[in-house]
Every structure is written in C-alpha cells, then in structure tokens.
Design an enzyme around this catalytic site. Structure first.
Site, short mmCIF file in Angstrom:
data_model
loop_
_atom_site.label_atom_id
_atom_site.label_comp_id
_atom_site.label_asym_id
_atom_site.label_seq_id
_atom_site.Cartn_x
_atom_site.Cartn_y
_atom_site.Cartn_z
N SER A 40 0.86 -1.17 0.00
CA SER A 40 0.00 0.00 0.00
C SER A 40 0.90 1.22 0.00
O SER A 40 2.09 1.12 0.30
CB SER A 40 -0.90 0.00 1.24
N ARG A 41 0.34 2.37 -0.35
CA ARG A 41 1.14 3.59 -0.24
C ARG A 41 1.35 3.96 1.23
O ARG A 41 2.19 4.78 1.55
CB ARG A 41 0.46 4.72 -0.99
N HIS A 83 -4.82 1.96 -12.08
CA HIS A 83 -4.58 0.63 -12.65
C HIS A 83 -3.43 0.64 -13.65
O HIS A 83 -2.58 -0.26 -13.64
CB HIS A 83 -5.85 0.12 -13.36
N LYS A 101 -11.42 -4.52 -12.54
CA LYS A 101 -12.14 -3.79 -13.55
C LYS A 101 -12.77 -2.55 -12.90
O LYS A 101 -12.91 -2.51 -11.66
CB LYS A 101 -13.16 -4.68 -14.25
N ARG A 169 -15.48 8.25 -3.42
CA ARG A 169 -14.67 7.91 -4.60
C ARG A 169 -15.53 7.76 -5.86
O ARG A 169 -15.05 8.04 -6.98
CB ARG A 169 -13.88 6.62 -4.37
N ASP A 182 -17.50 1.91 -12.76
CA ASP A 182 -17.63 1.07 -11.58
C ASP A 182 -18.71 0.01 -11.73
O ASP A 182 -18.52 -1.15 -11.34
CB ASP A 182 -17.92 1.94 -10.36
#
Length: 343
Positions: A40-41, A83, A101, A169, A182
């Site tokens: 993760s960041r 992505h 996806k 988001r 989404d």
C-alpha cells in the site's frame, strides 16, 4: 517456475481496500494459493492488512512488491485511475498481473498494458469475475449452442441506491468516478460476452456537479441487427437483472446477473427450465473462480485466459470510451479516443 515446490501459487496484493480484502479472504480459503506479500502507499495500512490475513511481508511502497521475486502474480485492487500505473509497474518488473475492472480509465491505457504484457511474455487478466462464474459460463454455453436461436437483444442493469456524497470515490473524477466504470462495466461486459464488440451505440447520462455520470443508459447495436440496452446508476437502486432474447426463446437472470444463483431458460414450445448454481462452487459472491482461473493458466504456461481474453477486455474498454464520448465525461489529464467504426 510458477509456485512453490508443493504447487501453491504465490500471490501479492496491491492495495488494501474492500475488494482487496474480499479477494484475500477467498485466497486464504484456497489450498493451492498463498498470499506472500501486500503493498500500500501507507505502510501502516499494509501492516494492518498483513496482520488481518496472516501475510508475511507488508510493503509501504508499490515498487517493493513489484520487485519481490517470491511473488508469482500480483492482484491490483487500486481505484481505476491507478490501474495503468500499478499494473504497468508490476509487469515491467516481471510480475504476472490480475487487474481489477474497469481494467483502466480508457482503451489507450488498456492497450499499453496489453502490449507490455505481450512484449514481456507475462500473464495479464482483467478481474472480470463474472466471466469465470460457473453459472454465467453455463449461460454462455447455452447461447453459443443455439438454445435460444440467434440472439436478438440483451438487457442488463446495475444500479446502487446511494446517495453518495461528493467526497465519495464514486463521485471523484480523479479516481475515475461515476456509474459507468464502476457498475456499467458489468452490463456492457455481459452484452459483449454474448455478442462481441458493437458496431455503434447511442447513450445519455445524468452528470454530477463534479462531471461524473450519476446515471447512464446506452443502446448498443450490431451488424446482425441485435441490440443491447444497458443501464447503470449510483443514485437509484435497480434489480440488477439481465435477459437475453433469441429467435427461439430467451434466458432470464432475475437477480444479480453477474453472480447469479439461478437463471431460467425459456424455449419456444417447452416448459421453462431452471438452472441453479452448484453449492459446491461456494458462495455466489465468491471471487475464488477468477483466482482459480489465474492459477490454472499460470500452471499451464498461458499468458492469457480463454475465459477473459485480453482482446475482449480491449473491446469493452473501447465501448466504455465511446459511451463516455457520447455523454461528455472526461477524467483529469486524459483525452477520450473512442474507437468504434462509426465514431
């Protein structure tokens, strides 16, 4: 060699959100899968995720996971907008990739990932779990075998009631927000699973103040005369159902068409036939089927899955681009380049 000496495939997970947790939970239950690293960041987030799922290595940067030689395949579970960067980083480092996806923000980015994977001889697959679902595969086989004759029309919808605040988001253009990428990717992918890439389309949408689509409807058309009506929404819950009508019957998927527990085949002149999911296949929402397909392909030395072929993923991304061109949705820093013949 892919996997450990006892045949287990070693997974890395990039990102620690809800879908990453769902995938990790299913991997933990698969005897031939082993999660060896997560990134993760945020190192704190990676460590918490690792502790939750018993993962031995947690990285606070993507580069470290991409460079981990013990990782056979990386599952990329970031928002759509990341992505291209995340999957590209892993492919460039020699890692096989399963990417969530919608595959990327647009067809150009998708093409770059596919070209990189093919150049490096690496496995790459979109995490379109619907295509790997046993009952969806059964539905496609029936259609391909002519059970309902020539396909005339497809209808599919996916809508969430919301409401989602502007900070969410799903309404953030910088994260590829909106209903289409989404949720709409499912109805579009369902239609193209059965009919291939459309020749043309028309689309309308309701846009938010941030410039993402709250609701989108599209009518896709094919040279054969077939039509598909697809709809997605993040401000109205829908039945999430699908129907495929042919010249000699139809198939109805009455609930949760991309992870169905049953569907009904109606053939002209016959009683309806119900097809139900096998309880042995696990919960209807399980992501295990796509994980198993990735591991099967890796052991077989395949760089693409026949269930989720890369050319099919590219075709879906071109359709999503064309829909966005029609409804006027652009994401920061990109230019939409629709690639349908009639655009």
């Amino acid at each position: 060699m892919v996997g450990t000496a006892d045949g287990r495939v070693r997974w890395g997970i990039l990102a620690t959100g809800g879908i990453a947790a769902a995938f990790a939970a299913d991997l933990v239950d698969l005897p031939d899968a082993e999660i060896v690293a997560v990134a993760s960041r945020s190192e704190e987030s990676a460590r918490a995720f690792a502790e939750r799922f018993g993962i031995p290595r947690a990285y606070g940067e993507w580069d470290a996971l991409a460079g981990d030689e013990d990782v056979d395949v990386v599952y990329v579970a970031t928002p759509h907008s990341a992505h291209r960067a995340a999957a590209g980083l892993c492919l460039a480092a020699g890692r096989n990739v399963l990417c969530e996806k919608a595959f990327t923000l647009n067809a150009r980015e998708a093409g770059e990932l596919v070209a990189l994977a093919r150049e490096r001889g690496l496995f790459l697959m979109e995490a379109m779990w619907m295509y790997c679902h046993p009952l969806v595969r059964r539905l496609k086989a029936l259609v391909d075998d002519g059970a309902i004759g020539e396909v005339r029309s497809v209808q599919a919808d996916f809508g969430l009631a919301g409401p989602f605040p502007p900070s969410h988001r799903l309404r953030n253009p910088a994260l590829g927000g909106g209903a289409l990428l989404d949720l709409g990717v499912y109805p579009v992918s369902f239609a193209q699973l059965l009919l291939g890439e459309p020749l043309d389309l028309v689309a309308k949408a309701v846009l938010s103040g941030e410039g993402v689509d709250l609701q989108t409807g599209a009518l896709l058309s094919w040279e054969s005369g077939a039509l598909a009506s697809v709809h997605c929404s993040i401000h109205g819950g829908t039945p999430v159902r699908a129907s495929v009508t042919g010249s000699r019957g139809r198939i109805d998927v009455p609930d949760g068409f991309f992870f169905p527990d049953h569907f009904v085949l109606h053939r002209d002149g016959r009683d309806p036939e119900e097809y139900r999911a096998d309880p042995a296949d696990g919960p209807r929402t399980s992501l295990r089927h796509e994980a198993n397909e990735v591991m099967r392909a890796l052991r077989a030395g395949e760089t693409e899955s026949p269930l989720v072929p890369l050319d099919g993923t590219l075709a879906v991304m071109r359709t999503l681009d064309a829909i966005r061109e029609r409804i006027g949705v652009r994401y920061p820093g990109e230019a939409v380049e629709p690639d349908l013949a009639t655009v």
